[in-house]
Design a protein around this motif. Sequence first.
Motif, PDB file in Angstrom:
ATOM      1  N   GLY A   1     -37.919  10.223  -7.358  1.00 29.78           N
ATOM      2  CA  GLY A   1     -38.039  11.457  -5.746  1.00 29.78           C
ATOM      3  C   GLY A   1     -38.928  11.712  -5.195  1.00 29.78           C
TER       4      GLY A   1
ATOM      5  N   TYR B   1     -24.284   8.276  -4.453  1.00 31.22           N
ATOM      6  CA  TYR B   1     -25.616   9.316  -5.059  1.00 31.22           C
ATOM      7  C   TYR B   1     -25.281  10.937  -4.261  1.00 31.22           C
ATOM      8  N   TYR B   2     -25.488  11.098  -4.555  1.00 34.08           N
ATOM      9  CA  TYR B   2     -25.435  12.936  -4.156  1.00 34.08           C
ATOM     10  C   TYR B   2     -27.277  13.718  -4.247  1.00 34.08           C
ATOM     11  N   CYS B   3     -27.682  13.901  -3.219  1.00 32.25           N
ATOM     12  CA  CYS B   3     -28.199  15.377  -3.109  1.00 32.25           C
ATOM     13  C   CYS B   3     -27.306  16.591  -3.112  1.00 32.25           C
TER      14      CYS B   3
ATOM     15  N   CYS C   1     -31.984  12.043   2.911  1.00 25.44           N
ATOM     16  CA  CYS C   1     -31.709  14.017   2.133  1.00 25.44           C
ATOM     17  C   CYS C   1     -31.423  14.861   2.793  1.00 25.44           C
TER      18      CYS C   1
ATOM     19  N   HIS D   1     -31.787  17.740  -5.934  1.00 20.89           N
ATOM     20  CA  HIS D   1     -31.615  17.095  -7.417  1.00 20.89           C
ATOM     21  C   HIS D   1     -30.853  16.116  -6.628  1.00 20.89           C
ATOM     22  N   TRP D   2     -30.564  15.748  -7.687  1.00 22.60           N
ATOM     23  CA  TRP D   2     -29.836  14.199  -7.092  1.00 22.60           C
ATOM     24  C   TRP D   2     -28.841  13.728  -8.490  1.00 22.60           C
ATOM     25  N   TYR D   3     -27.969  13.141  -8.067  1.00 19.57           N
ATOM     26  CA  TYR D   3     -26.795  12.973  -9.097  1.00 19.57           C
ATOM     27  C   TYR D   3     -26.057  11.133  -8.811  1.00 19.57           C
ATOM     28  N   GLN D   4     -25.320  10.535  -9.209  1.00 18.35           N
ATOM     29  CA  GLN D   4     -25.749   9.717  -9.353  1.00 18.35           C
ATOM     30  C   GLN D   4     -23.748   9.544 -10.000  1.00 18.35           C
TER      31      GLN D   4
ATOM     32  N   LEU E   1     -34.243   9.822  -2.366  1.00 19.82           N
ATOM     33  CA  LEU E   1     -34.259   9.340  -4.058  1.00 19.82           C
ATOM     34  C   LEU E   1     -34.881   7.542  -3.472  1.00 19.82           C
TER      35      LEU E   1
ATOM     36  N   GLN F   1     -26.226  13.302   4.214  1.00 19.33           N
ATOM     37  CA  GLN F   1     -27.102  12.003   3.837  1.00 19.33           C
ATOM     38  C   GLN F   1     -26.668  11.046   4.730  1.00 19.33           C
TER      39      GLN F   1
END
Lengths: 110, 117
Positions: free
Chosen positions: A67, A89-91, A22, A37-40, A76, A6
């Motif tokens: 997404g 933000y993480y994938c 990503c 998947h994506w996270y905040q 994202l 990223q």
Amino acid sequence: DIVLTQSPALAVSLGQRATISCRASQSVSISRYNLMHWYQQKPGQQPKLLIYRASNLASGIPARFSGSGSGTDFTLTINPVQADDIATYYCQQSRESPDTFGAGTKLELK
Amino acid sequence: QVKLLQSGAALVKPGDSVKMSCKASGYTFTDYIIHWVKQSHGKSLEWIGYINPYSGGTNYNEKFKSKATLTVDKSSSTAYMEFSRLTSEDSAIYYCARAGLTPFGYWGQGVMVTVSS
């Protein structure tokens, strides 16, 4: 292990579109399932699931998050960006064990 | 609603072990796998492993196989992770997270572990 790459940071203006990418070192798709998947995560808080299997909005997440992607390239999108969206933000891929996460993209205000 | 309540922060000495807990509520504990994730200060997330509360079956990231031990107590709906032979590299926040139809859909608040003499 699958490596997820990223960009470290992205600067955006409020009300504009933010696109966070990503890239996986190998495909994370199986058949029609894209296992990205994506996270905040905000400072001092636990991560929050935003998007699962590349394009599915998690429960309670605003529709300005979306997404897309397949294979090795995923995105994202936040449109429009609001002040509350300033976070990292993480994938994450679950195609192959061990699950791995990207290094995170810090969304900043321009 | 689904909640994962983790134990409090820990200050431990190098070479010691630490055992942290993750108490689940708001759902049937044995229906969902519990994962554990490490986040070193200011850094990204690392998956440690998971446990199936129904069977007790586990799967570990090779990197943590000799370091982490995952267990559950079904009677109290609590998952545990013991981290052994601690070094400064193990200072981090440790999260438990529930997986199901969605990946890591619910997270605990995290446990900060500090390894210092």
